[in-house]
Design a protein around this motif. Structure first.
Motif, PDB file in Angstrom:
ATOM      1  N   LEU A  32       0.999  -1.066   0.002  1.00 26.78           N
ATOM      2  CA  LEU A  32       0.151   0.069  -0.152  1.00 26.78           C
ATOM      3  C   LEU A  32       0.831   1.195   0.022  1.00 26.78           C
ATOM      4  N   GLU A  33       0.466   1.999  -1.101  1.00 29.19           N
ATOM      5  CA  GLU A  33       1.375   3.248  -1.089  1.00 29.19           C
ATOM      6  C   GLU A  33       0.430   4.593  -1.180  1.00 29.19           C
ATOM      7  N   ARG A  34       0.595   5.536  -0.381  1.00 31.60           N
ATOM      8  CA  ARG A  34      -0.147   6.461  -0.405  1.00 31.60           C
ATOM      9  C   ARG A  34      -0.065   7.595  -1.730  1.00 31.60           C
ATOM     10  N   CYS A  52      22.016  12.741  -0.497  1.00 36.96           N
ATOM     11  CA  CYS A  52      22.405  11.882   0.668  1.00 36.96           C
ATOM     12  C   CYS A  52      23.510  12.232   1.428  1.00 36.96           C
ATOM     13  N   ASP A  53      23.636  12.163   2.873  1.00 38.92           N
ATOM     14  CA  ASP A  53      24.797  12.607   3.456  1.00 38.92           C
ATOM     15  C   ASP A  53      25.533  11.311   3.966  1.00 38.92           C
ATOM     16  N   VAL A  54      25.215  10.266   3.485  1.00 43.68           N
ATOM     17  CA  VAL A  54      26.224   8.902   3.643  1.00 43.68           C
ATOM     18  C   VAL A  54      26.513   8.559   2.241  1.00 43.68           C
ATOM     19  N   LEU A  58      27.465   3.004  -0.001  1.00 48.23           N
ATOM     20  CA  LEU A  58      26.778   2.174   1.117  1.00 48.23           C
ATOM     21  C   LEU A  58      25.364   2.609   1.177  1.00 48.23           C
ATOM     22  N   TYR A  59      24.884   3.922   0.721  1.00 50.58           N
ATOM     23  CA  TYR A  59      23.500   4.051   0.865  1.00 50.58           C
ATOM     24  C   TYR A  59      22.908   3.747  -0.353  1.00 50.58           C
ATOM     25  N   SER A  60      22.916   2.363  -0.431  1.00 48.40           N
ATOM     26  CA  SER A  60      22.138   1.689  -1.364  1.00 48.40           C
ATOM     27  C   SER A  60      21.833   0.211  -1.225  1.00 48.40           C
TER      28      SER A  60
END
Ligand SMILES: Cc1cc2nc3c(=O)[nH]c(=O)nc-3n(C[C@H](O)[C@H](O)[C@H](O)COP(=O)(O)OP(=O)(O)OC[C@H]3O[C@@H](n4cnc5c(N)ncnc54)[C@H](O)[C@@H]3O)c2cc1C
Length: 497
Positions: A32-34, A52-54, A58-60
């Motif tokens: 469910l996605e609004r 992003c600030d990472v 790594l942020y994936s």
């Protein structure tokens, strides 16, 4: 029952959960996605400068590396596109019911199901997995007169791209993670910018750079090289955890670097003083920027530190009675974190409500399950937030835990699963004891803390510890019930491992 499992949300959490369920051979779920498309945070936050600030490596998702990141800290459009592509690649979109806002979820103890009410009607499922996000509901400050303002006003998380700021008198309220990304982007073109600062953040020099063509080719041809970079980035970020959670004193060196970041870019001593944080390094989110301080030092910018008394039709009035005329107000005021509205939607056994239980300090177990809420799993639930590393790492840990749990429950033919109260109490006791030593408790008040100063937001340790504790679903911590009657306590799974 309409589906065995409902996942709510299509950010990193909801999408990752769906992909891993499919890979585990579990296909009977709806999402469910609004909104009308995937991406969560990265779909909603489209403000100029959003990134992003990472580091992106790594942020994936670990299972979907992207060799094509253009920068070491990629801009929002790329992350949004990455999530959109990943959803397509793993064929999860056909499970999604777009524009379905979850309005209420109530556990039916008789039927042993969750009764969901969405903006498009009801739905009954056996398991509910919340991927609704910790930073998905903008927080709008209660400033007297805010509704009287006749100019333009919007939150950074719902940026009005049709509105041109060039040549305008603009005010931005807040100096957190979003504000410091926006300010350098809009400062050059606005006539005047008032920056309303309550507390100056610690801002470190940024290490963002372009990822070269050679690096990208290498990552594409030899994927293990990107995995090595990811591992190095991961290890380096964990060093912060030592400072945040074990020995705040070792952060003094980092504080000196952040201070010299101010001195390098700001020559006016009064402005330097205004921008110098007076709280311990790390107790609020540490920010990264090479462009924030230079922007604040420009002649068309004023940093206003006097509190806001009210907003009138065309001005912000500060506590000293001065009216600051303004055409557009940008609310960079963050998100509802401790009062996340998703919690209030969840009604468990015997009239429990999760928002109330959290207010009462009950916390959760491993940020994923909660006593009184059978067959509920939360992604990025209480105490899974990070100040130093990638939330995707935490999300993937939780996903593995949930998939393992569902598999084990399947094997024993279980119908319901609920974390034991004593386990949850012991877990929270341990967390809050450890929390007392962290910089977030000793340093300052922040959006991490609730009204009573308790921290149900962050994980008080290394992320690898969290990964280790969520590696296997510890059935013995749960009451598992195969049928409506006869709750089987504990270790039903051991024979089936
Ligand atoms: C500007 C910004 C920058 C960030 N940068 C970083 C970073 O660099 N590193 C990092 O680790 N973290 C960062 N974060 C935190 C970030 O929120 C998480 O990393 C991650 O994106 C969370 O993913 P999620 O799927 O849990 O939540 P979200 O991405 O928030 O997704 C939640 C989804 O659930 C949907 N939803 C919510 N409520 C309902 C409902 N009632 N019914 C139906 N659908 C609902 C939303 O529409 C949304 O699509 C950042 C956050 C912001 C706001």
């Amino acid at each position: 029952v309409n589906a065995r499992i409902a996942i709510v949300g299509t950010g990193f959490a909801g999408l990752g959960m769906a992909i891993r369920l499919k890979q585990a051979g579990i296909d009977d779920f709806v999402i469910l996605e609004r909104a009308a498309e995937p991406g969560g945070t990265w779909r909603d936050n489209t403000y100029p400068g959003c990134a992003c600030d990472v580091p992106s490596h790594l942020y994936s998702f670990s299972f979907a590396p992207n060799p094509d990141w253009s920068r070491t800290y990629s801009p929002q459009p790329e992350i949004r596109e990455y999530l959109r592509r990943t959803a397509e690649r793993f064929d999860v979109n056909r499970h999604v019911r777009w524009n379905h806002d979850l309005l209420d979820a109530t556990w039916d103890d008789e039927a042993q199901t969750w009764e969901l009410l969405t903006s498009q009607g009801p739905l009954i499922v056996q398991f509910l997995i919340m991927g609704t996000g910790g930073l998905s509901n903008p927080s709008v400050p209660e400033i007297p007169g805010i509704e009287r303002f006749e100019g333009t006003m919007f939150h950074t998380a719902s940026w009005d791209h049709d509105h041109v700021l060039d040549g305008e008198r603009v005010a931005i309220i807040g100096t957190g993670a979003s504000a410091i990304q926006v300010i350098p982007q809009i400062q050059p073109t606005v006539a005047h910018l008032d920056v309303y600062q309550r507390t100056p953040p610690w801002v470190m020099p940024h290490t963002d750079r372009r990822v070269t063509r050679v690096e990208r080719a290498l990552f594409r041809r030899l994927p293990f090289t990107q995995r090595i970079v990811r591992a190095i980035v991961y290890g380096l970020r964990e060093i912060y955890a030592v400072g945040f959670t074990k020995r705040p004193a070792i952060m003094r060196g980092a504080a000196r670097v952040a201070k010299s970041n101010i001195d390098r870019h700001v020559s006016d001593p009064a402005l330097r003083a205004t921008l110098t944080p007076r709280f311990e390094f790390g107790c609020k989110r540490v920010l990264l920027s090479d462009t924030y301080y230079p922007a604040l030092a420009q002649p068309n910018v004023e940093v206003v530190t006097t509190g806001i008394r009210e907003i009138t039709a065309g001005a912000i009035v500060t506590a000293d009675g001065v009216a600051h005329p303004v055409d557009t107000i940008i609310l960079a005021t963050g998100f509802k974190v401790v009062d996340n509205p998703a919690n209030a939607l969840l009604n468990g056994r015997e009239g429990r409500n999760l928002a109330k239980d959290l207010l009462d300090g009950k916390g959760a177990y491993l940020g994923t399950t909660a006593h009184g809420y059978p067959n509920l799993f939360m992604l990025t639930g209480p105490n899974t937030g990070l100040g130093h590393s990638s939330m995707v790492f935490m999300i993937e840990s939780q996903i593995a835990y949930i998939v393992d749990g569902l598999r084990r429950l399947d094997r024993v033919g279980a119908r319901t699963v609920e974390v034991r109260e004593d386990v949850q109490v012991a877990f929270n006791g341990e967390l809050q004891r450890r929390m007392a030593r962290t910089v977030w408790s000793t340093g300052c008040a922040s959006w991490y803390l609730d009204a009573d100063g308790r921290n149900f937001t962050l994980w008080p340790g290394f992320t690898w510890e969290y990964r280790r504790r969520t590696r296997q679903f510890d059935v013995s911590s749960y009451d598992v019930s195969p049928a409506r009657e006869g709750v089987v306590r504990g270790d039903v799974s051991s024979a089936h491992r």
